[in-house]
Structure formats: C-alpha cells, structure tokens
Design a protein around this motif. Structure first.
Motif, PDB file in Angstrom:
ATOM      1  N   VAL A 583      10.035  55.164  98.760  1.00 34.30           N
ATOM      2  CA  VAL A 583       9.483  56.516  98.873  1.00 34.30           C
ATOM      3  C   VAL A 583       9.219  57.025  97.467  1.00 34.30           C
ATOM      4  CG1 VAL A 583       9.897  58.870  99.689  1.00 34.30           C
ATOM      5  CG2 VAL A 583      10.758  56.921 101.006  1.00 34.30           C
ATOM      6  N   LYS A 584       8.116  57.690  97.284  1.00 34.76           N
ATOM      7  CA  LYS A 584       7.769  58.177  95.960  1.00 34.76           C
ATOM      8  C   LYS A 584       8.883  59.049  95.397  1.00 34.76           C
ATOM      9  CE  LYS A 584       4.078  60.494  93.418  1.00 34.76           C
ATOM     10  NZ  LYS A 584       2.780  61.203  93.516  1.00 34.76           N
ATOM     11  N   GLY A 585       9.336  58.696  94.193  1.00 35.90           N
ATOM     12  CA  GLY A 585      10.379  59.462  93.539  1.00 35.90           C
ATOM     13  C   GLY A 585      11.767  58.886  93.705  1.00 35.90           C
ATOM     14  N   ILE A 586      11.922  57.837  94.532  1.00 38.82           N
ATOM     15  CA  ILE A 586      13.227  57.203  94.722  1.00 38.82           C
ATOM     16  C   ILE A 586      13.096  55.723  94.382  1.00 38.82           C
ATOM     17  CG2 ILE A 586      15.077  56.662  96.330  1.00 38.82           C
ATOM     18  CD1 ILE A 586      14.337  59.112  97.929  1.00 38.82           C
ATOM     19  N   LEU A 587      13.679  55.308  93.276  1.00 39.85           N
ATOM     20  CA  LEU A 587      13.626  53.923  92.822  1.00 39.85           C
ATOM     21  C   LEU A 587      14.992  53.287  93.040  1.00 39.85           C
ATOM     22  CD1 LEU A 587      12.011  51.677  91.351  1.00 39.85           C
ATOM     23  CD2 LEU A 587      12.981  52.548  89.215  1.00 39.85           C
ATOM     24  N   LEU A 588      15.032  52.201  93.817  1.00 36.56           N
ATOM     25  CA  LEU A 588      16.268  51.496  94.123  1.00 36.56           C
ATOM     26  C   LEU A 588      16.303  50.171  93.365  1.00 36.56           C
ATOM     27  CD1 LEU A 588      16.371  52.049  98.001  1.00 36.56           C
ATOM     28  CD2 LEU A 588      17.394  53.467  96.208  1.00 36.56           C
ATOM     29  N   THR A 589      17.468  49.857  92.803  1.00 36.18           N
ATOM     30  CA  THR A 589      17.628  48.634  92.021  1.00 36.18           C
ATOM     31  C   THR A 589      18.902  47.918  92.445  1.00 36.18           C
ATOM     32  OG1 THR A 589      16.545  49.671  90.124  1.00 36.18           O
ATOM     33  CG2 THR A 589      17.788  47.662  89.693  1.00 36.18           C
ATOM     34  N   ALA A 590      18.804  46.599  92.566  1.00 30.94           N
ATOM     35  CA  ALA A 590      19.980  45.759  92.810  1.00 30.94           C
ATOM     36  C   ALA A 590      19.989  44.666  91.755  1.00 30.94           C
ATOM     37  CB  ALA A 590      19.932  45.148  94.209  1.00 30.94           C
ATOM     38  N   MET A 591      21.163  44.323  91.233  1.00 36.79           N
ATOM     39  CA  MET A 591      21.251  43.319  90.179  1.00 36.79           C
ATOM     40  C   MET A 591      22.523  42.506  90.329  1.00 36.79           C
ATOM     41  SD  MET A 591      21.882  46.025  87.078  1.00 36.79           S
ATOM     42  CE  MET A 591      20.691  47.153  87.803  1.00 36.79           C
ATOM     43  N   LEU A 592      22.448  41.280  89.834  1.00 38.14           N
ATOM     44  CA  LEU A 592      23.558  40.355  89.845  1.00 38.14           C
ATOM     45  C   LEU A 592      23.560  39.632  88.509  1.00 38.14           C
ATOM     46  CD1 LEU A 592      25.798  38.681  91.398  1.00 38.14           C
ATOM     47  CD2 LEU A 592      23.916  37.146  92.071  1.00 38.14           C
ATOM     48  N   GLY A 593      24.724  39.609  87.816  1.00 38.28           N
ATOM     49  CA  GLY A 593      24.696  38.994  86.500  1.00 38.28           C
ATOM     50  C   GLY A 593      26.071  38.726  85.930  1.00 38.28           C
ATOM     51  N   SER A 594      26.043  38.195  84.714  1.00 37.99           N
ATOM     52  CA  SER A 594      27.283  37.951  83.971  1.00 37.99           C
ATOM     53  C   SER A 594      26.990  38.103  82.492  1.00 37.99           C
ATOM     54  CB  SER A 594      27.834  36.551  84.262  1.00 37.99           C
ATOM     55  OG  SER A 594      26.957  35.557  83.741  1.00 37.99           O
ATOM     56  N   ARG A 595      28.040  38.411  81.712  1.00 35.59           N
ATOM     57  CA  ARG A 595      27.890  38.553  80.266  1.00 35.59           C
ATOM     58  C   ARG A 595      29.233  38.262  79.601  1.00 35.59           C
ATOM     59  NH1 ARG A 595      26.404  44.877  81.094  1.00 35.59           N
ATOM     60  NH2 ARG A 595      28.300  45.503  82.155  1.00 35.59           N
ATOM     61  N   ALA A 624      31.527  39.176  85.165  1.00 33.74           N
ATOM     62  CA  ALA A 624      30.559  38.856  86.215  1.00 33.74           C
ATOM     63  C   ALA A 624      30.519  40.030  87.195  1.00 33.74           C
ATOM     64  CB  ALA A 624      30.934  37.567  86.931  1.00 33.74           C
ATOM     65  N   TYR A 625      29.343  40.424  87.633  1.00 33.11           N
ATOM     66  CA  TYR A 625      29.227  41.678  88.372  1.00 33.11           C
ATOM     67  C   TYR A 625      28.003  41.657  89.277  1.00 33.11           C
ATOM     68  CZ  TYR A 625      25.632  42.380  84.873  1.00 33.11           C
ATOM     69  OH  TYR A 625      24.517  42.209  84.085  1.00 33.11           O
ATOM     70  N   TRP A 626      28.004  42.600  90.212  1.00 28.45           N
ATOM     71  CA  TRP A 626      26.795  43.003  90.922  1.00 28.45           C
ATOM     72  C   TRP A 626      26.752  44.533  90.924  1.00 28.45           C
ATOM     73  CZ3 TRP A 626      27.485  46.091  95.165  1.00 28.45           C
ATOM     74  CH2 TRP A 626      28.693  46.000  95.852  1.00 28.45           C
ATOM     75  N   ALA A 627      25.550  45.073  91.019  1.00 28.31           N
ATOM     76  CA  ALA A 627      25.403  46.523  90.918  1.00 28.31           C
ATOM     77  C   ALA A 627      24.220  46.986  91.748  1.00 28.31           C
ATOM     78  CB  ALA A 627      25.218  46.950  89.453  1.00 28.31           C
ATOM     79  N   VAL A 628      24.309  48.226  92.194  1.00 31.54           N
ATOM     80  CA  VAL A 628      23.195  48.891  92.882  1.00 31.54           C
ATOM     81  C   VAL A 628      22.979  50.243  92.208  1.00 31.54           C
ATOM     82  CG1 VAL A 628      23.442  47.736  95.105  1.00 31.54           C
ATOM     83  CG2 VAL A 628      24.779  49.794  94.627  1.00 31.54           C
ATOM     84  N   GLU A 629      21.727  50.655  92.155  1.00 30.80           N
ATOM     85  CA  GLU A 629      21.385  51.897  91.464  1.00 30.80           C
ATOM     86  C   GLU A 629      20.286  52.617  92.220  1.00 30.80           C
ATOM     87  OE1 GLU A 629      20.838  52.171  86.979  1.00 30.80           O
ATOM     88  OE2 GLU A 629      18.765  52.442  87.659  1.00 30.80           O
ATOM     89  N   ALA A 630      20.375  53.938  92.238  1.00 32.84           N
ATOM     90  CA  ALA A 630      19.336  54.786  92.822  1.00 32.84           C
ATOM     91  C   ALA A 630      18.904  55.805  91.779  1.00 32.84           C
ATOM     92  CB  ALA A 630      19.838  55.495  94.069  1.00 32.84           C
ATOM     93  N   ARG A 631      17.615  55.860  91.547  1.00 32.07           N
ATOM     94  CA  ARG A 631      17.057  56.823  90.593  1.00 32.07           C
ATOM     95  C   ARG A 631      16.163  57.785  91.359  1.00 32.07           C
ATOM     96  NH1 ARG A 631      12.455  57.562  87.404  1.00 32.07           N
ATOM     97  NH2 ARG A 631      12.860  58.422  85.315  1.00 32.07           N
ATOM     98  N   LEU A 632      16.484  59.075  91.295  1.00 34.93           N
ATOM     99  CA  LEU A 632      15.738  60.096  92.009  1.00 34.93           C
ATOM    100  C   LEU A 632      14.990  60.951  90.990  1.00 34.93           C
ATOM    101  CD1 LEU A 632      18.609  59.550  93.558  1.00 34.93           C
ATOM    102  CD2 LEU A 632      17.794  61.368  95.070  1.00 34.93           C
ATOM    103  N   ALA A 633      13.672  60.959  91.096  1.00 33.22           N
ATOM    104  CA  ALA A 633      12.827  61.725  90.169  1.00 33.22           C
ATOM    105  C   ALA A 633      11.746  62.427  90.979  1.00 33.22           C
ATOM    106  CB  ALA A 633      12.218  60.815  89.117  1.00 33.22           C
TER     107      ALA A 633
END
Length: 855
Positions: A583-595, A624-633
């Motif tokens: 939906v316009k203005g809502i950006l969803l992100t999922a990531m999986l990684g390690s550092r 090592a991690y996974w993450a979810v993010e929501a950006r509302l603009a």
C-alpha cells in the motif's frame, strides 16, 4: 544525465556571451482603441503583451504606443465596462499597427460601502476570507484536469570578469553571433533547457490522494536526459501548485505570507485601485506591499470578483530585500475560473481552480559578480471534471511516465498546440532556444563540464551501464589503515531495468588489507516497489557509525574514516532481504543475515557473566539474525530515477519506522536475543515562526548481551557539526539496552534578525537545537562487561552507562546563512561532565561549523 546535475552545471558553464552583443532590435506596436458601437475613442485602456509583463495605456484620444525589446504573438486590451479583446501580432516585425474595437460588457458593479476612516480594500479582503469556504478549491471532493506545462531555463547576467573564463571562450568559438535570445530587460540569454509536458492530474480530498499520469514530454537540454526523471521533475504541477487561499505559500522551502490569508492585515499595506474586467468577471483591483521588506512576503496586485469575492487573478513578486538566498526576483501569476459540479444533475457552480499559472525565477550565485539563471514555468489546465472521485486504489501510483512518453510525435504536439496549450506552446523563440541547446551540447568543453557536474552532484560518474563511485569514499587517512583508497560501482537502467549490481574494493597502505563489498538486487515492481537482494561485505567499521545507524549520511560516514580510528572493528557481513510496498506509504522489509565482530581496540566481555571474574573472556563474536521492519510514510512522494527510487519527502506528516530483530544461535550466532527499535522524524512549518524538525528514536532489548550488540549512542567529537547526533559526546561514550532519544532543531529564518538594524542586511538566520537522551543498562548487562586487565597489562575499553533517572542533555544555538553558506553553532553539554569512561577528557562547550546550500 540526471536533472539535478543541471543545478551545478549552471554554475560551471558561465555563459557564451563573450562575443560582442549585436544591436538589439526594438519592437514598436501602435494603434487606436475605440468603442465598436459608437466609434468613440476609449481613453486609459490597458494594452499588454499576452504572456509577458510589458504593457501601456491608451491616451485621452485612444491612441497607444508600446515599445519593447521582445514580442509575443498576441496583444490584449481591457477597459472598465468593456469586454477584453485579444489580437494576434507578428513577433518578428519591428513595427506594426493594431487597432481594437471593444464591445460593451453591460455588467453592473456591486455597490461597495466604505466606512469612514477604514481602508476600502479591507472590506473586500474580509469578504474574501468569509467566502473562502465557497470559493477555495479545497471545498471540492475531487477534481481532475489535463495539464500542459512548459519549462525554460537559461543563463543570464554575465559580467566582464566571467567572460574571461576559458570555458566561456570555447563556447563562444562554437556559437554563432546570431545565436542570441534576450529577456524582457534586454539581457542576452544562454538557453540550457526547453521542455513541454502533457499530463492528467487527479486529486481526491477525503482521504487526500493525488495521482499524475504524464502522457507526453519533449525535452531538450544540457545535462538532462530526454525522459525518465526529467519528465517527472519537469512534467506536472509540482512546481506551480500554490494556493493563495492558504495562510502561507511554500516556495523554495520557505513560507511566504499570503496577501489574502487570515493574517493579511499584519503583513501588508493595501490599496483599492479600480474595478476592471477579467474574462467574464468584473473585479476589484487591489494592490499590496509588504509592511517590512525583509519579511517573506509578496509585492503585487490581486483581482477579486465583485459578486462572489473569489480570487480571479493574482500577480505577485518577491522583493529584492526578502531574506531569500540566490534569488534576484521571483514572480507568480495565476488566473482562476469557477468550475461546474460534474456530479450534480443540474448545472451548479463549484470552487475555483487555476486555469493558467506562470512562475518566473531569476536566480544568482554568491556575490555581485556571480552569474544569473532564469527559470520560467508556464502551465495551462483544461478539460476539468469536478466532484467525481475515483476509488482510493486508483491513486496508489508513483509519478512514473509511460515507456512512450518521450517518443517523437509531431502530430500529437500540433493537436496540443491548438487545443490545450494555445499561445504558450513552443514559439519561434522557443524553437531557436532548442537549436542553441543542440549546438551547445556538441561543444567538447560542455561535455567535460557535464561530467564534472554529474560527479559533484550525484557522487557517481556515469559510464554506459555503470555508475562509478561514490567519490566521497575515494580516499581516507586514518590510524588503522593509513591511506585508504576505495573504488566502487553500481549498474543503471542501461545495463538492466530489473537487475542491479553494486560493489567496491578498498585497500589500506598501513594494515595492507583488502576490503570489499558486493550486492545483487532484482527489482520486481516499480509501482509497488518490490525488490529482493543479497549482499556481502568484509570491511573495517566503527562502533556506532555503520551506515544503518547514521541513516545514510554519506558525508558524515566518509569523514568518520579520517583521523584516529577509535572503536574500529573488522566485520564480515552476509545478508538477504526482501522489500515491498503493498500500500502506498507502507514499506515492509524482511531480512536474514549474519555479521562478525572482531575489535581492533582492547575489549573483552564475559561469556558466563554469572561467574564474575572467573568467567571466560572473549573479544569477538558472531551475530546471526532475522528481522522485519515496517516504514510508514503517509503522503510521501517518489520519483523514479532509472532503478533508483528518490523520495521527495512528506508534507508535514511523520515518517515512522518500526523494526524487530531476533538473534538466533540456530542460525549460527553466539546469542539468542530480541531487539525492538522505533524511529520517527518530521518537519513542521510554523509560518513566520520558522521551521521545526525533530527526530525521535527508541530501542529496547530484554536480552543479556555484550555492549556492542546493545545500543551504542552516536557521538560526534569532530569539529564538523552534524545534526541528529550528540555533538559533545564521544563516539562510544555511552551504551544502553533501553533508551529514548530526541533531537529537536528550530530554524527561526529571519524572524528575529530581520528586525535588528544593521544585522538584517546580512540575511543571517537564528537557529537553535535541543538534544536529549534517556537511557540505562540492566544489572545483567553491566555484569557482561569486564574490567580485568588484558594479558599485556592494558586496561580494556569500558562502555559507560547512563543514569535512568537523569537524561543526557545538549543545547545549541547559532547563526546560519553566513555568506549564504556557513553555519556556526555553539554546543553546550549540560550534564555528565565528569571525566568520561576510559579517561577521555570532556569539554562541556564547543563551536562547530557546517556548510549548507539552501534558499
């Protein structure tokens, strides 16, 4: 080349005007204005060129003489009690005679009652505000229209010193003496851009939504492409959408007081001049001037309908004394017409919409000897449909032109000229400007300047399908790497419209180590911005100063690699991610990684903190991690630049980001943990009081972790002022496992300094900030830290913690806009003034500076 590069190129290409100016042609139009029925002369009739601010009045016998340095293709005459009339003229003939026979309008004026001692214009303006809810376009539930936009940009105002520039001399050699265009004041111009665009604009008020479909463009310019981002920037109503019914008009990032806003009496002096015919409306003509020339206000006149008290037409300009940088002059002209309610079964009038808008800006650089630039935008609206809103999903579109938007189609433009654009379509002068632009683009020196401008503005050098850069990261010198050199690249839309490759290689002469990074992205959808990618990086980082933590501040990140490299660590990172905007203005992100974390500074943590000093100590770890993010603009606007999406920001709406991160031993990490973070930022425009910007951030982790995996707060002990950091805090002075931070900055613009004699001529602006941090660390996390000396006797780095009952505080104040560029600010640290952790000496006060180009 991207249009943003044009701004820099305007200051690199000074002008080709070193050749001797040929004799300037003077055009003269004469004629007689008479009554069509009686034949009697009409004295004091207004005679003006259509599309320009040049005009005259007829004398007592109806004769007029108009002498100008440039003509348009038509002349307009108006007089009280008569219908206005336009006649075509030949813009190439030096002398010509054109007579006008005006027909009576037969319209009676509404009676105006003026109280003794009151300015008669005030009564009209009170009626304007009273009837605003009827006349303002905001009353409409929805509207749409076809929009024609013409944009022209040219260089002007060239001094003798500039003509000695080697680049100018080369341009002069390539240009003919016949390649000459002049403005209304007789200045010779160097055209840099000429564009036309046709679009369909849609607006819905509740909920507020906008959409613009760019149907066709034709663009010729130096340092711009023929479509793509140029079409989105130059095609459409973004530049000329001012609504004078609003209390303040945003222009160039400033808020100008409207002459018909609620506070009209506080800002302006008014004069009721006359009544006159504007189209089918008899209007009061009201002149207005600022009470204080330094304020952000206009000079001009407005025409108010005598029946509905609606704004019919307005001409404004910004005075030369206004506290505005790089602007010699700026004018806005609007014509408005009442609309018909398309949803009603019977013909009914609705609010007023602009049908013609013209914005002209004459810009300059720093200093009296700087070059000038003239930018002019002309807009025509037609085929209006009112109060027929589309479904909400119809508006969920980015401003993106179709693939054929720049395809040549002369038949299409011929139709546009006759039906939509009219006299504003490309004239003989515009065609001549396009010919000059074509010659200019072929000059080798200009091509070099284009390349320099591209690198300076974007940080990348475009080479076919590759962009090489960014240049701020090219060199650095620090205590760990010595001289660090870095070269990177990214692919662009010429390589692929879906596949994007990025990478870099760096090398340090002191540590003799290669570093590298690579990323592969695939763009599935531009409309809903869906992208997936994988990235790896093996590089030296600095605690608390990763690109993720500093919000993409490229310059600050580049400067952080210079000097003594405290808090450095080696990191090998791998990550896959997926982003989508359902939906316009809502950006969803999922990531999986390690550092990995391998510190270069003395640091140890307890593997088993419950054992105290008997615990095994380690310095490195794997996360090592996974993450979810929501950006509302909400209300955020974007432009598509090939494979990159550029945000234009939001209009007074906050940008909110929420993220949850889960560390997992099952994925190969050393820790299981939970992390919650929040970030919100927004800018408020407060009219004459200036602008306030805030950044609110917060974080919480209930887990027991080494300090680097908690929240190291971003300090900035460098002399460079950087907003949204703590400028009197060391780089890793404090770490928290729960915190709330607020950065507030207020720009007073010219509110105070404009009123101080002797200072107001400098156009300085007052600025102030408050930064606060509430944070703490749990006993369990404090127990993870070790102060046990290392085997070589060196004391390990110990991270400080804040008192949860006492926030860390900084305040600052300073002067912005020194020489239109420099900002100097005093920063005071208010507490935590004892010697910092690791015996780093503290100083509660500092003067810092930064450079910013702003209007």
């Amino acid at each position: 080349m991207r249009p943003l590069n044009l701004l820099l190129l305007l200051f690199l290409i000074v002008s080709y005007l070193g050749t001797e100016a040929r004799a300037q042609t003077v055009y003269t139009v004469t004629g007689l204005v008479t009554d069509s029925r009686t034949g009697d002369p009409i004295p004091f009739a207004s005679v003006a060129l259509v599309g320009r601010r040049s005009g005259t009045v007829s004398d007592e016998k109806g004769h007029y003489t108009l002498t100008v340095k440039i003509l348009t293709d038509s002349l307009a005459v108006s007089s009280l009690g008569y219908k206005p009339l336009r006649r075509a003229i030949d813009p190439e003939r030096p002398t010509q005679a054109v007579d006008f026979k005006l027909e009576s309008s037969g319209t009676a004026l509404q009676e105006v009652t003026v109280k003794a001692g009151e300015n008669p214009a005030w009564r009209v303006l009170r009626q304007v505000r009273k009837n605003r809810t009827i006349n303002d376009r905001k009353r409409l539930s929805a509207y749409e229209y076809d929009s024609y936009v013409k944009t022209e940009i040219a260089l002007s105002h060239v001094t003798e010193r500039m003509r000695k520039n080697p680049l100018i001399k080369r341009i002069n050699e390539a240009m003919s003496k016949q390649d000459s265009i002049v403005d209304d004041e007789g200045h010779r111009l160097l055209p840099l851009l000429a564009s036309e665009s046709v679009s369909r604009y849609y607006f819905r008020s509740s909920p507020e939504r906008k959409r613009e479909d760019i149907r066709k463009t034709r663009i010729k310019g130096v340092a711009v492409d023929d479509a793509g981002l140029s079409s989105q920037l130059l095609g459409g109503t973004n530049l000329v959408s001012q609504n004078f019914y609003d209390n303040y008009i945003p222009i160039l990032g400033k808020d100008f007081a409207s002459p018909i806003g609620d506070n009209w009496k506080n800002w302006y002096e008014f004069f009721l001049a006359d009544t006159t015919q504007i189209g089918d409306h008899v209007c009061y003509e009201i002149h207005f001037d600022p009470k204080r020339p330094e304020d952000l206000v206009f000079i001009g006149k407005a025409w108010i309908d005598t029946t509905s008290f609606a704004l019919c037409q307005i001409e404004t300009r910004i005075g030369k004394d206004a506290n505005l940088n790089y602007v010699r002059g700026l004018t806005i002209e609007q014509e408005l017409e009442t609309t018909v309610d398309s949803s009603a079964s019977k013909t009914a009038s609705a609010g007023w919409l602009p049908v013609s808008i013209k914005l002209t800006a004459n810009l300059t650089g720093v200093g009296k000897q700087s070059l000038g630039m003239r930018a002019q935008v002309t807009l025509r609206n037609s085929n209006v449909v009112v109060n027929r809103p589309h479904p909400i999903l119809f508006y969920e579109q980015p401003i993106e032109p179709s693939d054929t938007v720049a395809t040549t189609n002369e038949a299409y433009w011929h139709t546009v000229q006759s039906t939509l654009a009219g006299a504003d379509s490309l004239s003989k002068e515009d065609q001549k400007a396009r010919e000059i632009i074509a010659k200019l683009r072929a000059v080798p020196a200009v091509k070099v300047a284009e390349a320099i401008g591209q690198v300076a503005v974007t940080g990348f050098l475009k080479a076919g399908g590759l962009d090489i850069g960014p240049y701020p990261y090219l060199f650095a010198v620090n205590s760990v790497e010595g001289l660090r050199t870095r070269i990177g690249f990214r692919t662009n839309e010429q390589f692929s419209r879906n596949l994007v490759l990025r990478g870099y290689v760096a090398y340090g002469t002191l540590d003799a180590q290669f570093k590298y990074g690579a990323e592969i992205d695939y763009l599935f959808s531009r409309q809903h911005w869906t992208i997936a990618g994988v990235r790896i990086a093996n590089d030296l980082e600095r605690l608390g100063l990763t690109p993720e933590l500093i919000g993409g501040n490229r310059i600050f990140y580049a400067f952080s690699r210079f000097g003594r490299y405290r808090g450095g660590y080696q990191s090998y990172q791998k990550e896959v991610f997926f982003k989508t905007e359902p939906v316009k203005g809502i950006l969803l992100t999922a990531m999986l990684g390690s550092r990995t974390f391998d510190p270069l500074f003395p640091f140890r943590y307890r593997v088993d903190p419950e054992l105290g000093d008997q615990s095994t100590l380690r310095s490195e770890y794997n996360d090592a991690y996974w993450a979810v993010e929501a950006r509302l603009a909400r209300k955020e606007k974007y432009l598509m630049d090939g494979n990159e999406r550029i945000t234009l920001g939001t209009k007074r709406a906050p940008v909110l980001t929420l993220r949850y991160t889960r560390g997992s031993k099952m994925l190969g990490g050393d820790f299981n943990y939970d992390r919650f973070t929040l970030r919100a930022q927004q800018t408020f425009r407060l009219g004459p009081l200036g602008r306030t910007t805030y950044l609110l951030s917060a974080g919480y982790t209930p887990s027991t972790l080494p300090a680097p995996l908690l929240f190291p707060h971003i300090g900035n002990p460098t002399p460079l002022l950087t907003t949204n950091t703590f400028n009197r805090m060391q780089f890793y002075e404090f770490v928290s496992d729960r915190f709330v931070a607020i950065h507030v900055q207020h720009r007073f613009e010219g509110l105070l300094f404009n009123r101080i004699p002797g200072i107001r001529k400098f156009n300085w602006r007052l600025i102030a900030n408050v930064d606060a941090l509430w944070g703490s660390m749990s006993k369990a996390n404090e127990a993870v830290a070790s102060r046990k000396p290392l085997p070589d006797g060196v004391r390990p780095i110990y991270f400080g913690a804040l008192d949860g009952n006492k926030p860390y505080m900084e305040v600052g104040y300073g002067i912005d806009n020194i020489f239109k560029l420099i900002r100097i600010q005093a920063i005071h640290r208010l507490n935590y003034l004892d010697d910092g952790p690791n015996n780093i000496p503290l100083n509660s006060f500092a003067l810092k500076a930064s450079a910013t180009i702003s209007f």
